[in-house]
Design a protein around this motif. Structure first.
Motif, short mmCIF file in Angstrom:
data_model
loop_
_atom_site.label_atom_id
_atom_site.label_comp_id
_atom_site.label_asym_id
_atom_site.label_seq_id
_atom_site.Cartn_x
_atom_site.Cartn_y
_atom_site.Cartn_z
N ASP A 66 0.84 -1.20 0.00
CA ASP A 66 0.00 0.00 0.00
C ASP A 66 0.88 1.25 0.00
O ASP A 66 1.64 1.48 0.95
CB ASP A 66 -0.91 -0.01 1.23
CG ASP A 66 -1.98 1.07 1.18
OD1 ASP A 66 -1.76 2.13 0.55
OD2 ASP A 66 -3.04 0.88 1.81
N ASP A 68 0.14 4.20 0.48
CA ASP A 68 -0.24 5.19 1.49
C ASP A 68 0.25 4.82 2.89
O ASP A 68 0.00 5.54 3.86
CB ASP A 68 -1.77 5.35 1.53
CG ASP A 68 -2.31 5.98 0.25
OD1 ASP A 68 -1.60 6.82 -0.33
OD2 ASP A 68 -3.43 5.61 -0.16
N ILE A 69 0.93 3.67 2.99
CA ILE A 69 1.46 3.21 4.27
C ILE A 69 2.99 3.16 4.19
O ILE A 69 3.55 2.60 3.25
CB ILE A 69 0.91 1.83 4.63
CG1 ILE A 69 -0.61 1.90 4.85
CG2 ILE A 69 1.58 1.26 5.87
CD1 ILE A 69 -1.26 0.57 5.16
N LYS A 70 3.65 3.75 5.19
CA LYS A 70 5.11 3.70 5.23
C LYS A 70 5.57 2.25 5.39
O LYS A 70 4.97 1.48 6.16
CB LYS A 70 5.63 4.49 6.43
CG LYS A 70 5.35 5.98 6.40
CD LYS A 70 5.84 6.62 7.70
CE LYS A 70 5.49 8.09 7.76
NZ LYS A 70 5.89 8.70 9.05
N GLU A 261 -7.09 -1.17 9.26
CA GLU A 261 -7.37 0.23 9.55
C GLU A 261 -6.40 0.79 10.58
O GLU A 261 -5.95 1.94 10.49
CB GLU A 261 -8.81 0.38 10.05
CG GLU A 261 -9.27 1.82 10.11
CD GLU A 261 -10.79 1.96 10.09
OE1 GLU A 261 -11.26 3.07 10.39
OE2 GLU A 261 -11.48 0.98 9.77
N LYS A 264 -3.12 1.65 8.86
CA LYS A 264 -3.19 2.90 8.11
C LYS A 264 -3.02 4.10 9.03
O LYS A 264 -2.45 5.12 8.64
CB LYS A 264 -4.54 2.97 7.37
CG LYS A 264 -4.64 2.00 6.21
CD LYS A 264 -6.02 2.05 5.54
CE LYS A 264 -6.12 1.01 4.45
NZ LYS A 264 -7.47 1.02 3.82
N TRP A 265 -3.54 3.98 10.25
CA TRP A 265 -3.34 5.04 11.25
C TRP A 265 -1.90 5.08 11.75
O TRP A 265 -1.29 6.14 11.86
CB TRP A 265 -4.31 4.81 12.43
CG TRP A 265 -4.05 5.72 13.60
CD1 TRP A 265 -4.52 6.98 13.78
CD2 TRP A 265 -3.26 5.42 14.75
NE1 TRP A 265 -4.08 7.50 14.99
CE2 TRP A 265 -3.30 6.55 15.60
CE3 TRP A 265 -2.51 4.30 15.15
CZ2 TRP A 265 -2.62 6.59 16.82
CZ3 TRP A 265 -1.83 4.35 16.38
CH2 TRP A 265 -1.90 5.50 17.19
N LYS A 268 0.74 5.89 8.48
CA LYS A 268 0.27 6.73 7.36
C LYS A 268 1.41 7.54 6.79
O LYS A 268 2.20 8.14 7.51
CB LYS A 268 -0.85 7.67 7.85
CG LYS A 268 -1.45 8.50 6.75
CD LYS A 268 -2.58 9.37 7.32
CE LYS A 268 -3.19 10.24 6.23
NZ LYS A 268 -4.28 11.10 6.77
N GLN A 269 1.49 7.56 5.46
CA GLN A 269 2.54 8.33 4.77
C GLN A 269 2.34 9.84 5.01
O GLN A 269 1.20 10.31 5.00
CB GLN A 269 2.49 8.07 3.28
CG GLN A 269 3.09 6.75 2.88
CD GLN A 269 4.62 6.78 2.83
OE1 GLN A 269 5.28 7.64 3.41
NE2 GLN A 269 5.18 5.78 2.17
#
Length: 269
Positions: A66, A68-70, A261, A264-265, A268-269
């Motif tokens: 993903d 959007d995820i570091k 979820e 992602k928190w 988060k990038q």
């Protein structure tokens, strides 16, 4: 013919002097771990033995892919049959003397395991890149360790935390209910800027409602923890995130479903 490595996974053990036992752990990293010149952020998780039951292989693989995820590394720490004593609040057993080894477990994490991980793996040395999470009693343990060691962790995730953990049995009609240990743990430490908190509960976590206010205890206890953090200066929403799952249960399938979820928190990038 070329191929893509989705992730790297290894299981190992570490002997803890504080716990006087071998601690089993699982390390999972993105497929480019060996080639990367940058150290990775870290997620520690209590109850790492539940890796398969929570379907975390699929969850982590998707998170690594993903954008959007570091990119991060996962370390799951397995408990043993002494879980009820090693998890809890450090130095403060509950009224049944459960959690009497929580101080030793905390010292294992801070004094032994984190230095070992930083030495042996390609992991970030920055506090801002370290996250700890846990479920149920493991969630209480994670919050207690993160809150008492802000120099080591920036974020904590708690799934259905056992915030009922108390110094004495509940007395009917006790509206303040200050015997819940974690409330005083929070109260007795000064505000530290930068720490973030993520909480999850399910409306079917349990059926108990000790104060008969129409809200199950698991949700009541979590909301009271949030209120205590707000008193210290943490913002909600903002520093504190709360996710309530309609129909969510106190079980591994619920926590596994929510885990993406949480990631992602956390990263988060």
């Amino acid at each position: 013919m070329g191929f893509q490595i989705d992730f790297i996974s290894a299981k190992g053990s570490f002997f803890s002097k504080n716990l006087n036992r071998k601690v089993v752990f699982r390390f999972v990293a993105p497929g480019n771990y060996r080639q990367s010149e940058r150290p990775f952020p870290v997620l520690l998780m209590n109850d790492g033995q539940d890796y398969a039951a929570m379907n975390l292989e699929k969850t982590l693989t998707e998170a690594f892919d993903d954008k959007d995820i570091k990119p991060f590394c996962y370390v799951g720490i397995s408990c043993n049959d002494n879980r009820i004593n090693e998890y809890g609040t450090a130095g403060i057993p509950d009224f049944k003397n459960r959690g009497n080894k929580a101080k030793e477990y905390s010292k294992f994490i801070i004094e032994e395991f984190i230095p070992f991980l930083k030495l042996e793996f390609k992991l970030s040395k920055k506090q801002a890149d370290w996250v700890f999470c846990g479920m149920s009693l493991g969630g209480l343990s994670a919050l207690d360790i993160v809150y008492n060691h802000p120099a080591h962790f920036a974020k904590v995730g708690v799934f259905s935390g056992s915030f009922w953990w108390r110094k004495k049995a509940y007395i009917k009609g006790d509206t303040l209910d200050r015997s819940r240990i974690i409330l005083d743990v929070i109260k007795n430490r000064s505000y530290v800027a930068g720490q973030k908190f993520w909480f999850q509960c399910g409306t079917a976590d349990e059926a108990a409602d000790r104060n008969n206010n129409g809200i199950i205890d698991a949700i009541d206890d979590t909301l009271d923890v949030i209120k205590e953090l707000e008193k210290k200066g943490y913002s909600y929403p903002g520093d504190i995130t709360y996710l309530e799952i309609n129909g969510g249960k106190h079980d591994l399938p619920t926590w596994g479903t929510v885990f993406p979820e949480f990631l992602k928190w956390a990263f988060k990038q």
